[in-house]
Design a protein around this motif. Structure first.
Motif, short mmCIF file in Angstrom:
data_model
loop_
_atom_site.label_atom_id
_atom_site.label_comp_id
_atom_site.label_asym_id
_atom_site.label_seq_id
_atom_site.Cartn_x
_atom_site.Cartn_y
_atom_site.Cartn_z
N LYS A 156 36.60 57.08 47.92
CA LYS A 156 37.76 56.21 48.16
C LYS A 156 38.13 56.16 49.64
O LYS A 156 38.69 55.16 50.10
N GLN A 157 37.81 57.22 50.40
CA GLN A 157 38.06 57.19 51.83
C GLN A 157 37.03 56.35 52.58
O GLN A 157 37.37 55.62 53.50
N ALA A 184 36.40 55.65 38.89
CA ALA A 184 37.83 55.85 39.13
C ALA A 184 38.15 56.17 40.58
O ALA A 184 39.33 56.19 40.95
N ALA A 185 37.14 56.42 41.43
CA ALA A 185 37.40 56.74 42.82
C ALA A 185 37.81 55.52 43.64
O ALA A 185 38.39 55.66 44.71
N TYR A 186 37.54 54.33 43.13
CA TYR A 186 37.82 53.10 43.88
C TYR A 186 39.10 52.45 43.37
O TYR A 186 39.40 52.51 42.17
N PRO A 187 39.86 51.82 44.23
CA PRO A 187 41.09 51.16 43.80
C PRO A 187 40.79 49.95 42.94
O PRO A 187 39.77 49.26 43.12
N CYS A 188 41.64 49.68 41.98
CA CYS A 188 41.46 48.54 41.08
C CYS A 188 42.13 47.31 41.69
O CYS A 188 43.34 47.28 41.91
N THR A 189 41.32 46.29 41.98
CA THR A 189 41.81 45.04 42.55
C THR A 189 41.22 43.88 41.74
O THR A 189 40.59 44.09 40.71
N GLU A 190 41.40 42.67 42.23
CA GLU A 190 40.86 41.51 41.53
C GLU A 190 39.35 41.38 41.69
O GLU A 190 38.71 40.64 40.95
N HIS A 191 38.77 42.09 42.67
CA HIS A 191 37.32 42.04 42.86
C HIS A 191 36.66 43.41 42.69
O HIS A 191 35.46 43.53 42.89
N MET A 192 37.44 44.43 42.35
CA MET A 192 36.91 45.77 42.09
C MET A 192 37.57 46.28 40.81
O MET A 192 38.78 46.51 40.78
N ILE A 193 36.78 46.44 39.77
CA ILE A 193 37.31 46.83 38.46
C ILE A 193 36.78 48.21 38.12
O ILE A 193 35.56 48.42 38.05
N GLY A 194 37.68 49.15 37.94
CA GLY A 194 37.32 50.51 37.54
C GLY A 194 37.87 50.84 36.18
O GLY A 194 38.61 50.06 35.56
N PRO A 195 37.56 52.01 35.65
CA PRO A 195 38.06 52.42 34.33
C PRO A 195 39.51 52.85 34.37
O PRO A 195 40.05 53.15 35.44
N TYR A 196 40.11 52.89 33.20
CA TYR A 196 41.45 53.45 33.08
C TYR A 196 41.35 54.97 33.15
O TYR A 196 40.41 55.58 32.63
N SER A 342 44.61 53.65 43.33
CA SER A 342 43.70 53.93 42.23
C SER A 342 44.39 53.87 40.88
O SER A 342 43.75 53.64 39.86
N ARG A 343 45.72 54.07 40.85
CA ARG A 343 46.45 54.06 39.58
C ARG A 343 46.87 52.66 39.16
O ARG A 343 47.14 52.42 37.99
N ARG A 344 46.92 51.73 40.09
CA ARG A 344 47.43 50.41 39.75
C ARG A 344 46.37 49.61 39.00
O ARG A 344 45.18 49.91 39.07
#
Length: 378
Positions: A156-157, A184-196, A342-344
């Motif tokens: 994430k850094q 889960a290490a990456y932030p969830c955005t409109e172009h990056m989708i990670g798990p809950y 990462s939580r959003r």
């Protein structure tokens, strides 16, 4: 074809013959596969110093000849999206055009003359490394391959230092509706989708299962990448800047091999190799999806093996805190911001989760994945 770039090497064989481009490439490939320079010197009958000159000459030519670039052309994105959607169960997830993860490339300990902060390269896995961030397509070809951080930095850094981050989150080069699958290490955005993360509900867990079917492609690509090039099996004993060049050269050759196999019909997908119907246990042990572990079984296994854990060396890899003009620790604030990122969630992930629930895609459940071998009586 890099033969015009290489030409005939001015240094000659011990027999007095010139070193042809084919022999130069063979020496380089053999060293990338893990051979010693001494073996190459004996096999090709050249001096030991000439082996290294040829190696860096060919590696530089390959890196200059071929590129790894992320395409944002609409037709290319649609092609990638169709390939990923065909791998999703019931083709439930639409819009995925790649999957991202990090890989640590082992290097020797940098000296104080090479970098101002040698300890930054000491990773949490107890070896010195550089952090590689890569994105691959459904066949395992890398579309992004960047080395932007030392081994002590987390995914994430390093993510915010990538050119890919600037393209997606700042310049908005990717059209709406397309996204990259990450963990889960990456932030969830409109172009990056990670798990809950956390205590996921049943619907969220079903989405995590479907998303892992796509995200596992980058793990498979890393397995082929490291398994193919034996030079990466041990620490690269060279300047860390040159280690990045070697890693990039291996990645470009990795793409060339897969493209060649696809063109000649020699590439065997996982579906062709596993035509039988796999059970959840087979999926967990050798399949292409991630299984959610039974927490109680994991805790019991950790408790049994607690005495076998190796004590980690006490090496301080943390940098001193950086304070702003108002006295606030900037690095701690950045870590807190990254945690909130990462939580959003995002509206796109919520719509994808709704599709998963609507089509009834659920994670297979089994209680026989973890077998306690200590209870076997023979």
């Amino acid at each position: 074809d890099i033969r015009p770039i290489l030409g005939k090497w001015s240094w000659s064989h011990r027999r007095g013959e010139p070193i042809l481009p084919e022999h130069q490439l063979a020496i380089t490939l053999r060293m990338l596969a893990g051979a010693s320079y001494l073996d190459c010197a004996v096999i090709f009958r050249v001096a030991e110093s000439t082996v290294y000159r040829i190696f860096w000459r060919v590696v530089t030519a390959i890196c200059n000849k071929y590129e790894i670039t992320q395409s944002y052309d609409l037709e290319e994105l649609k092609r990638l999206e169709g390939e990923f959607r065909s791998r999703s169960e019931k083709q439930v997830l639409a819009g995925c055009v790649g999957c991202i993860d990090g890989l640590l490339i082992k290097i020797r300990q940098p000296s104080d003359t090479e970098t101002a902060h040698p300890k930054r390269y000491y990773s949490r896995k107890c070896f010195h490394a550089i952090n590689i961030q890569a994105v691959c397509d459904v066949h395992g070809r890398f579309t992004t391959f960047e080395a932007r951080g030392p081994g002590s930095m987390s995914d994430k850094q390093v993510w915010k230092l990538l050119d890919l981050y600037r393209d997606l989150e700042v310049d908005k080069k990717m059209p709406p509706g397309f996204w990259i699958a990450g963990d889960a290490a990456y932030p969830c955005t409109e172009h990056m989708i990670g798990p809950y993360t956390g205590n996921a509900t049943e619907e969220q867990d079903s989405f995590n299962w479907a998303q892992s079917q796509l995200r596992i492609r980058i793990e498979m690509a890393f397995g082929k990448y490291v398994g193919r090039w034996g030079i990466l099996w041990r620490p690269l004993r060279m300047h860390h800047g040159r280690a990045v060049i070697v890693a990039n050269c291996c990645a470009k050759l990795h793409n060339l091999i897969i493209s060649h196999d696809l063109k000649n019909g020699e590439y065997y997908s996982d579906e062709a190799q596993h035509q039988f119907k796999r059970t959840p246990v087979q999926l967990a042990r050798g399949g292409h999806c991630e299984m959610q572990a039974d927490r109680s079984a994991l805790r019991a296994a950790v408790a049994r093996n607690r005495h076998k854990r190796r004590k980690l060396p006490s090496v301080n890899v943390m940098e001193p805190p950086v304070f702003g003009k108002d006295g606030a620790p900037l690095n701690l604030l950045n870590d807190a911001w990254n945690y909130q990122q990462s939580r959003r969630t995002s509206s796109l992930r919520e719509s994808l989760k709704a599709d998963v629930v609507r089509l009834g895609v659920k994670r297979p459940r089994t209680s026989s994945i973890y077998v306690d071998r200590t209870q076997d009586t023979h």
